[in-house]
Design an enzyme around this catalytic site. Structure first.
Site, PDB file in Angstrom:
ATOM      1  N   GLY A 160       0.837  -1.188   0.000  1.00 13.11           N
ATOM      2  CA  GLY A 160       0.000   0.000   0.000  1.00 13.11           C
ATOM      3  C   GLY A 160       0.875   1.241   0.000  1.00 13.11           C
ATOM      4  O   GLY A 160       2.047   1.185   0.367  1.00 13.11           O
ATOM      5  N   GLY A 202       0.199  -5.078   0.403  1.00  8.67           N
ATOM      6  CA  GLY A 202      -0.949  -4.783  -0.451  1.00  8.67           C
ATOM      7  C   GLY A 202      -0.897  -5.472  -1.810  1.00  8.67           C
ATOM      8  O   GLY A 202      -1.941  -5.733  -2.407  1.00  8.67           O
ATOM      9  N   GLU A 227       5.032  -6.535   7.093  1.00  5.17           N
ATOM     10  CA  GLU A 227       4.487  -5.413   7.878  1.00  5.17           C
ATOM     11  C   GLU A 227       5.005  -5.282   9.307  1.00  5.17           C
ATOM     12  O   GLU A 227       4.944  -4.193   9.874  1.00  5.17           O
ATOM     13  CB  GLU A 227       2.952  -5.471   7.906  1.00  5.17           C
ATOM     14  CG  GLU A 227       2.278  -5.179   6.563  1.00  5.17           C
ATOM     15  CD  GLU A 227       2.065  -6.421   5.704  1.00  5.17           C
ATOM     16  OE1 GLU A 227       2.617  -7.495   6.031  1.00  5.17           O
ATOM     17  OE2 GLU A 227       1.336  -6.311   4.714  1.00  5.17           O
ATOM     18  N   ASP A 254      -1.855  -7.495   6.940  1.00  3.18           N
ATOM     19  CA  ASP A 254      -3.282  -7.245   6.684  1.00  3.18           C
ATOM     20  C   ASP A 254      -3.679  -7.742   5.290  1.00  3.18           C
ATOM     21  O   ASP A 254      -3.200  -8.774   4.853  1.00  3.18           O
ATOM     22  CB  ASP A 254      -3.604  -5.753   6.936  1.00  3.18           C
ATOM     23  CG  ASP A 254      -2.903  -4.811   5.972  1.00  3.18           C
ATOM     24  OD1 ASP A 254      -1.914  -5.226   5.323  1.00  3.18           O
ATOM     25  OD2 ASP A 254      -3.332  -3.645   5.846  1.00  3.18           O
TER      26      ASP A 254
HETATM   27  C1  QUE Z   1       7.504  -3.213   5.044  1.00  2.45           C
HETATM   28  C2  QUE Z   1       6.314  -2.928   4.455  1.00  2.45           C
HETATM   29  C3  QUE Z   1       6.236  -2.061   3.331  1.00  2.45           C
HETATM   30  C4  QUE Z   1       7.417  -1.498   2.849  1.00  2.45           C
HETATM   31  C5  QUE Z   1       8.638  -1.792   3.467  1.00  2.45           C
HETATM   32  C6  QUE Z   1       8.661  -2.638   4.552  1.00  2.45           C
HETATM   33  C7  QUE Z   1       4.989  -1.742   2.676  1.00  2.45           C
HETATM   34  C8  QUE Z   1       5.042  -0.832   1.580  1.00  2.45           C
HETATM   35  C9  QUE Z   1       6.261  -0.304   1.141  1.00  2.45           C
HETATM   36  C10 QUE Z   1       6.391   0.621   0.034  1.00  2.45           C
HETATM   37  C11 QUE Z   1       7.412   0.467  -0.887  1.00  2.45           C
HETATM   38  C12 QUE Z   1       7.571   1.369  -1.939  1.00  2.45           C
HETATM   39  C13 QUE Z   1       6.728   2.454  -2.070  1.00  2.45           C
HETATM   40  C14 QUE Z   1       5.718   2.640  -1.143  1.00  2.45           C
HETATM   41  C15 QUE Z   1       5.557   1.725  -0.102  1.00  2.45           C
HETATM   42  O1  QUE Z   1       7.410  -0.650   1.782  1.00  2.45           O
HETATM   43  O2  QUE Z   1       3.908  -2.240   3.068  1.00  2.45           O
HETATM   44  O3  QUE Z   1       4.894   3.682  -1.269  1.00  2.45           O
HETATM   45  O4  QUE Z   1       6.873   3.365  -3.084  1.00  2.45           O
HETATM   46  O5  QUE Z   1       3.889  -0.505   0.974  1.00  2.45           O
HETATM   47  O6  QUE Z   1       9.835  -2.937   5.161  1.00  2.45           O
HETATM   48  O7  QUE Z   1       5.168  -3.472   4.914  1.00  2.45           O
END
Ligand code: QUE
Length: 353
Positions: free
Chosen positions: A67, A115, A138, A146
């Site tokens: 997400g 996500g 997460e 989730d």
């Molecule tokens: C754990 C996570 C997430 C994460 C890194 C973690 C996660 C997530 C993102 C993410 C990555 C790139 C993006 C962004 C979000 O990184 O859930 O907007 O551009 O969405 O160590 O759970």
């Protein structure tokens, strides 16, 4: 100035094709993308001209990294509605995929985490590729697994679900297939041809499910042996307990290098996230899909009212120092009343379908 859409839709005859199109952000899922996809799926479910859906990520690196939790983090600082709306609408979308009445083929090459798992694992077909890296990471950002993690993780073989949930282990194609996160492996170079063949077969046949199965079987290859198969007995033994303290004790009591590596990972994770996650999976084992999503929505709102999610996003995605200061800092300090708050109806109300 013209701007590329974050999500693209096209139809190839009877095949509807969705492209997650934020390659620079690893196709992380925004509320805008959720709001665009939800009505498309609802329309395609009822449209007799559409026989199946395929979903893929733009670029070669990622299907979907999760997400857009950075935007949620921002809203949390500013008191924005996104801390409610994002999870509410994302979980409803996960459910729409779970109950989708036609073949739903996710082409999960590259990063498929959080996500991104929610956009794929609830569909009928998940086709891994050469660069697949599947995970529920997460607990590293002070959240919990989730997007239906309480439904699918307890239903994976043995103790793979709780292991993935607590450690955030990353699975390549062979392991994703072994765990059941993926249903098939197709070399990613063949994805384009696979998409064309799906459209063709759906045009010709009248049994969409059989046509999709047959086409994927024609392209499917052997990803090689799954290292996870060798590790399985050890995971089932070390992660046998439902409680985090017991799992940590089992890892500490084991002299092996692998147990030590897993212990080090867990010692870096949010203590609150780990306790909440273990309880989530225990409860999820006995709940139906909708009850799982309702529970997760409650949990998301408790996480938004707490500390560790903001600290986790700061450490991993904003400052990138990867040195979160969790509060509480130890498992023993995560009290029963803190835990209970994650499973109580939020002041703003429950998720409704
Ligand atoms: C754990 C996570 C997430 C994460 C890194 C973690 C996660 C997530 C993102 C993410 C990555 C790139 C993006 C962004 C979000 O990184 O859930 O907007 O551009 O969405 O160590 O759970």
């Amino acid at each position: 100035m013209s701007q590329e859409p974050e999500i693209e839709f096209e139809t190839r005859g009877p095949l509807a094709v969705v492209t997650l199109n934020r390659p620079k952000a690893l196709n992380a899922l925004t509320l805008g993308m959720i709001r665009a996809l939800q009505p498309k799926l609802e329309a395609w479910a009822d449209d007799e001209a559409i026989k199946a859906v395929a979903i893929k990520g733009a670029g070669e690196k990622s299907f979907c990294a999760g997400g857009d939790v950075r935007a949620v983090w921002q809203a949390g600082q500013e008191g924005g509605a996104l801390t409610r709306e994002f999870f509410y609408e994302e979980y409803r979308l996960n459910r729409t995929i779970h109950v989708f009445p036609k073949p739903y083929v996710a082409l999960i090459d590259g990063i498929v985490m959080g996500g991104g798992i929610g956009l794929s694992v609830h569909g009928s077909h998940r086709v891994a590729g050469d660069r697949t890296l599947a995970a529920m990471p997460e607990t590293a950002i002070g959240l919990f697994p989730d997007v239906g993690g309480s439904w699918f993780l307890p239903r994976l073989p043995g103790r793979l679900g709780i292991w993935m949930a607590l450690t955030g282990a990353r699975l390549k194609a062979a392991d994703a297939l072994y765990a059941g996160v993926a249903t098939d492996y197709v070399p990613a170079a063949d994805y384009g041809e696979l998409e064309g063949a799906l459209a063709q077969a759906l045009t010709e046949g009248d049994d969409a499910a059989a046509a999709v199965d047959a086409v994927i079987a024609r392209f499917a290859a052997d990803p090689g042996p799954a290292p996870l198969a060798e590790r399985r007995a050890e995971i089932d033994r070390l992660f046998a307990a439902d409680g985090v303290a017991e799992i940590l004790a089992a890892l500490k009591a084991d002299a092996g290098d692998w147990a030590k590596s897993q212990l080090e990972i867990l010692e870096s994770r949010s203590p609150t996230s780990m306790k909440v996650t273990a309880e989530q999976l225990l409860r999820g084992r006995g709940l139906d899909f909708d009850a799982c999503m309702t529970m997760e929505y409650r949990m998301s709102q408790a996480a938004m009212a707490g500390h560790d999610f903001y600290e986790g996003i700061r450490a991993v995605l904003v400052d990138k120092d990867h040195a979160p200061k969790w509060q509480p800092a130890s498992l023993g300090e995560v009290g029963a009343e803190m835990l209970e708050a994650y499973f109580a109806e939020p002041a703003s109300g429950d998720l409704r379908f």
